[in-house]
Design an enzyme around this catalytic site. Structure first.
Site, mmCIF file in Angstrom:
data_model
loop_
_atom_site.group_PDB
_atom_site.id
_atom_site.type_symbol
_atom_site.label_atom_id
_atom_site.label_comp_id
_atom_site.label_asym_id
_atom_site.label_seq_id
_atom_site.Cartn_x
_atom_site.Cartn_y
_atom_site.Cartn_z
ATOM 1 C CG HIS A 202 -29.874 40.883 -13.756
ATOM 2 N ND1 HIS A 202 -29.245 40.621 -14.677
ATOM 3 C CD2 HIS A 202 -30.308 40.271 -13.454
ATOM 4 C CE1 HIS A 202 -29.617 39.385 -15.306
ATOM 5 N NE2 HIS A 202 -30.444 39.157 -13.934
ATOM 6 C CD GLU A 444 -33.768 31.409 -16.957
ATOM 7 O OE1 GLU A 444 -33.378 32.567 -17.855
ATOM 8 O OE2 GLU A 444 -32.821 30.946 -16.811
ATOM 9 C CG ASP A 468 -31.733 35.323 -19.587
ATOM 10 O OD1 ASP A 468 -30.648 35.572 -20.262
ATOM 11 O OD2 ASP A 468 -31.918 34.848 -18.500
ATOM 12 C CB CYS A 515 -40.369 34.458 -12.965
ATOM 13 S SG CYS A 515 -39.377 33.331 -14.474
HETATM 14 C C1 PEP Z 1 -35.488 35.251 -17.189
HETATM 15 O O1 PEP Z 1 -34.134 35.010 -17.329
HETATM 16 O O2 PEP Z 1 -36.375 35.913 -17.228
HETATM 17 C C2 PEP Z 1 -35.591 35.255 -15.596
HETATM 18 C C3 PEP Z 1 -36.481 35.842 -14.784
HETATM 19 O O3 PEP Z 1 -33.887 35.652 -14.981
HETATM 20 P P1 PEP Z 1 -32.994 36.720 -14.818
HETATM 21 O O4 PEP Z 1 -33.631 37.925 -15.157
HETATM 22 O O5 PEP Z 1 -32.768 36.330 -13.161
HETATM 23 O O6 PEP Z 1 -31.971 36.273 -16.022
HETATM 24 MG MG MG Z 2 -32.313 34.945 -16.538
#
Ligand code: PEP
Ligand code: MG
Length: 593
Positions: A202, A444, A468, A515
């Site tokens: 993150h 995911e 994920d 995404c």
């Molecule tokens: C993902 O897991 O690809 C996603 C977009 O969600 P995050 O990165 O917030 O876990």
């Molecule tokens: Mg995710």
């Protein structure tokens, strides 16, 4: 990590890490000390100073107790359960086995308070861990928390409060938690440098989304870099140079300038739609973490917000936000983007995004724990508050709701039931809202890929979260620097999973979006178009480049090409056929060459 020159010479030192967010910055280092409490060293105390040493220990315990009592006082009524845990900690502070034994050890062994505490705590650990009852085994963690708190007070090492940074600096940290990153005053941070973390962590995502150059996973940056060192961060190649030479300063300054000109040039054409050469239209949207970022999505020509990660609003405070606070922020975002869509993802906390005031029970494996939708379904009051806020914001524009980490069909049904319940309560109270919004799930978790055909009957769209999906299907911790080199969206298993979801979406006529970070890299675009992705969402700064990439391709061609890509047996081979077929225009390397 690669060190070019001995630090003592004050000459240039090169550190190699992971390129997590593009861009170049040069500035003074600001070290954020983290990662637990200083290891206690043993030293002997003279007879005449023993009383003072015992008092030092007592003062540290008293301070810990005051801190805990303050937190308990500030804990809202609905979180009594958590407050109760802290009350046990207050009691433990004065418990005979910890408090009195530490004081006795100072006296009998004539040692410093840190060492005495450490000795007592180590002797208690096997006692608790060998208990057969889970409850008592768990109490060990409480003791560890309490002793950490005392130790912190003894060492006098106050954690650096990043909110107080008052000059333009490059942050150097062991790691930055999402909660911390969300509190940073962005205008004061030029770049991020960390020891831990992979590209899909993150910290990486936030750095990209805030357009702050970042190099992560340097392993020992916090040891090599000193406060106020002049450092140069090359977010393209994942390099950090300490004490850069005159020659490098000039070279990188020119590179920075070229990159900015290039970004500005591309942003000018960004408003136009992403229309491929054969006329196919793709929606290119932005991912945001903070409502303020909506402006950059608009400025970079985003066709909407494809992922609004709502957890950050929960992380920056010391209590859960109220329905009105949430509604107010969502409404701002929705109104700025209207009539373009805003996909609001419900709370995805825990895993690596812990919210301090929830005091989650310690999980051995948080990524597989009570995260995202699992947490929300277990705390329906918190979830309903957010759902009501989303339904209210939906009156002001084009809102879709997205549920994270769905791994079973029951979760979809239960989630929809709660959405209906939220709508019914708003209706009953006469509060304006809109229940007629599209519902989607994040794909995911591998089980959602396998169940896609069943889940498709209940939702309007799928949004593939590759960050994920890669973590869970390839068994690669997205935070772990050691396995970051294995984290590859072009892994044939990932391509096959995306294909499966895309086949189901086409057969059931539901929208297919992506995404995850995979969508923000030009090299992946022919694959995604070939697999039928209709909407892509990414960090805002990538939007112009991805639009430009799409305009240079024909979707029909990519459909012919995808068969070839899916035949490959390794990610390296997939990359090779991609490069052969589409060449260097898909790469953003050109900025720095
Ligand atoms: C993902 O897991 O690809 C996603 C977009 O969600 P995050 O990165 O917030 O876990
Ligand atoms: Mg995710």
């Amino acid at each position: 990590m690669n060190t070019a020159v001995d630090p003592e010479t004050e000459a240039e030192i090169l550190l190699q890490g992971l390129p997590a967010s593009p861009g170049i910055c040069i500035g003074k280092a600001y070290l954020v000390h983290q990662g637990g409490v200083t290891v206690a060293k043993k030293y002997f105390i003279h007879e005449s100073k023993l009383e003072a040493e015992k008092n030092r220990f007592k003062t540290a315990v008293k301070k810990a107790s005051d801190e805990l009592r303050r937190i308990i006082r500030e804990t809202p009524e609905e979180f009594r359960e958590q407050a109760d845990i802290l009350k046990t900690h207050v009691m433990l502070l004065n418990d005979k086995m910890l408090y009195q034994k530490s004081i006795d050890t100072i006296q009998n062994d004539r040692v410093n308070a840190e060492w005495a505490l450490r000795k007592v705590v180590s002797s208690l650990k096997p006692v608790f861990m060998n208990m057969t009852d889970d409850y008592f085994r768990e109490r060990w963690h409480d003791i560890a928390h309490v002793s950490d708190r005392i130790m912190q007070n003894l060492s006098g090492e106050a954690p650096v409060d990043i909110r107080n940074i008052d000059k333009r600096v490059i942050l150097v940290a062991r790691d930055l938690s999402p909660a911390e990153t969300s509190q940073i005053h962005l205008e004061r941070v030029k770049g991020f440098v960390t020891d831990l973390g992979g590209i899909a962590s993150h910290t990486g995502i936030i750095a990209r989304s805030l357009q702050i150059p970042a190099v992560l996973g340097l392993e020992s940056a916090t040891h090599m870099i000193r406060n106020d060192d002049l450092i140069l961060v090359d977010g393209f190649k994942g390099r950090v140079i300490i004490n850069p030479s005159e020659e490098n300063l000039i070279k990188y300054e020119e590179m920075r300038y070229r990159y900015e000109v290039q970004v500005a040039r591309m942003s000018r054409g960004a408003e136009a739609p992403a229309e491929a050469m054969d006329g196919a239209l793709v929606q290119v949207m932005g991912n945001i973490e903070l409502p303020e970022e909506v402006v950059s999505v608009r400025d970079y020509g985003g066709d909407g917000i494809g992922l609004y990660r709502t957890e950050f609003q929960y992380m920056s405070g010391n209590r859960f936000p109220t329905e009105f606070e949430l509604y107010d922020k969502y409404r701002d975002v929705v109104e700025v983007m209207a009539p373009k869509p805003v996909v609001i993802r419900t709370l995805d906390i825990n895993g690596d995004k812990a919210v301090s005031y929830t005091y989650p029970s310690e999980e051995t494996n948080p990524a597989l724990g009570l995260r995202a939708i699992r947490y929300c379904l277990q705390k329906p009051d918190i979830f309903l508050t957010q759902l009501r806020a989303i339904l209210r914001a939906a009156v002001h524009g084009n809102v879709r709701v997205l549920f994270p980490m769905i791994s079973s069909f029951e979760e979809v049904l239960e989630t929809k039931r709660l959405l209906d319940k939220a709508a019914a309560s708003l209706k009953k109270e006469g509060i304006p809202h809109n229940r007629d919004i599209d519902i989607g799930i994040m794909v995911e978790v591998p089980s959602a890929v396998i169940l896609a055909d069943i889940i498709a009957k209940e939702v309007d769209f799928f949004s593939i979260g590759t960050n994920d999906l890669i973590q869970y299907s390839l068994a690669i911790d997205r935070q772990n620097r050691q396995v970051a080199h294995l984290f590859d969206p072009l892994h044939p298993a990932i391509l096959r999973m995306v294909k499966r979801v895309s086949d189901v979406a086409r057969e059931t006529n539901i929208t297919l979006a992506m995404c995850g970070e995979m969508a923000g890299l030009p090299i992946n675009i022919p694959i995604l178009l070939g697999l039928g992705i209709q909407e892509m969402s990414m960090n805002p700064r990538s939007i112009p480049l991805i639009k430009q990439t799409i305009r240079a391709l024909s979707v029909a061609d990519t459909r012919d090409f995808i068969g070839e890509a899916l035949k490959q047996t390794t990610a390296a081979d997939v990359r090779k056929v991609l490069e052969e077929a589409y060449g260097c225009e898909l790469s953003d390397k050109c900025y720095t060459e």
